[in-house]
Design an enzyme around this catalytic site. Structure first.
Site, mmCIF file in Angstrom:
data_model
loop_
_atom_site.group_PDB
_atom_site.id
_atom_site.type_symbol
_atom_site.label_atom_id
_atom_site.label_comp_id
_atom_site.label_asym_id
_atom_site.label_seq_id
_atom_site.Cartn_x
_atom_site.Cartn_y
_atom_site.Cartn_z
ATOM 1 N N LYS A 1 8.590 -10.049 -6.022
ATOM 2 C CA LYS A 1 7.841 -9.449 -7.138
ATOM 3 C C LYS A 1 8.829 -8.840 -8.128
ATOM 4 O O LYS A 1 9.684 -8.027 -7.743
ATOM 5 C CB LYS A 1 6.950 -8.327 -6.613
HETATM 6 O O1 G3P Z 1 -0.343 -4.351 -5.975
HETATM 7 C C1 G3P Z 1 -0.565 -4.149 -7.314
HETATM 8 C C2 G3P Z 1 -1.948 -3.653 -7.664
HETATM 9 O O2 G3P Z 1 -2.915 -4.404 -7.000
HETATM 10 C C3 G3P Z 1 -2.138 -2.181 -7.544
HETATM 11 O O3 G3P Z 1 -3.475 -1.787 -7.665
HETATM 12 O O4 G3P Z 1 -5.205 -0.040 -7.428
HETATM 13 O O5 G3P Z 1 -2.797 0.649 -7.652
HETATM 14 O O6 G3P Z 1 -4.039 -0.282 -9.596
HETATM 15 P P1 G3P Z 1 -3.900 -0.283 -8.107
#
Ligand code: G3P
Length: 215
Positions: A85
């Site tokens: 990533k």
């Molecule tokens: O892994 C990246 C993403 O899915 C993070 O999600 O909920 O922290 O905005 P969130």
């Protein structure tokens, strides 16, 4: 459509994998830190790869191009299923181009616009991760961005997979599927919510009760 779990928690991954419908996992530094696994990061990633037997995203922590490239090569060595990533920054895109050309699969993360997704795809990213929930949080329509990215990639037959991230509820997954996004990565809670409907539970209870009456 592929289902990924967005977590670094092994119990959650094992349970989701036991359903036989889990295609991959995404992690990020916040999720790994939540599990207290910064030190054992590589071992954790290896273990996740062995459970999932599909793509597992592991994120670089450096922000300058040289160190990002070194880290990407290092992460890719952990397991054949590792996807590196990279953040959607100028150095992140340059590093993506270089390591993608070497055959490393890259997931460009922290994407918040179709233009960013297009640049990442042109740099050779195997996946782009548009964050829908965080756009919703600031009163922008996260799913509209996904629709635009899917359309653009279709227009040019771009092979980069659209990995919908920052998923907060089952409707994000359903909308992503309707739009033709390749993957939704979701928290364990959302994965479990996908299976549930109260009428299913009520219906089953009634079937079993009725069967009992006929004896
Ligand atoms: O892994 C990246 C993403 O899915 C993070 O999600 O909920 O922290 O905005 P969130």
């Amino acid at each position: 459509m592929k289902f990924f779990l967005d977590t670094a928690n092994l119990d959650e991954i094992r349970d989701a994998a036991s359903f036989g419908v889990l295609d991959g996992v995404t992690t990020n530094p916040s999720l790994v830190s939540k599990e207290g696994e910064q030190k054992g990061f590589k071992d954790l990633v290896r273990e996740i790869c062995e459970i999932v037997k599909g793509p597992v995203s592991a994120e670089v922590l450096s922000t300058d191009i040289e160190r990002m490239i070194d880290e990407a090569r290092d992460l890719a060595e952990i397991h054949e299923h590792v996807v590196v990533k990279m953040p959607m920054t100028e150095d992140g895109i340059k590093a993506t181009k270089i390591v993608s050309d070497e055959g490393i699969n890259v997931n460009v993360t922290l994407i918040f616009s179709p233009s960013q997704a297009l640049v990442a795809a042109k740099a050779g990213a195997a996946y782009v991760s548009p964050f829908v929930g965080r756009l919703d949080d600031i009163s922008e329509f996260g799913m509209e961005m996904v629709g635009d990215i899917v359309q653009i990639f279709d227009n040019y037959n771009i092979k980069t997979e659209v990995l919908v991230a920052s998923v907060r509820h089952p409707l994000h997954v359903v909308e992503a599927a309707k739009m033709g996004a390749d993957i939704a990565t979701m928290p364990y809670k959302v994965f479990k919510q996908l299976l549930k409907h109260p009428l299913t539970d009520i219906g089953l209870e009634k079937f079993l009760a009725d069967w009992g009456k006929g004896k």
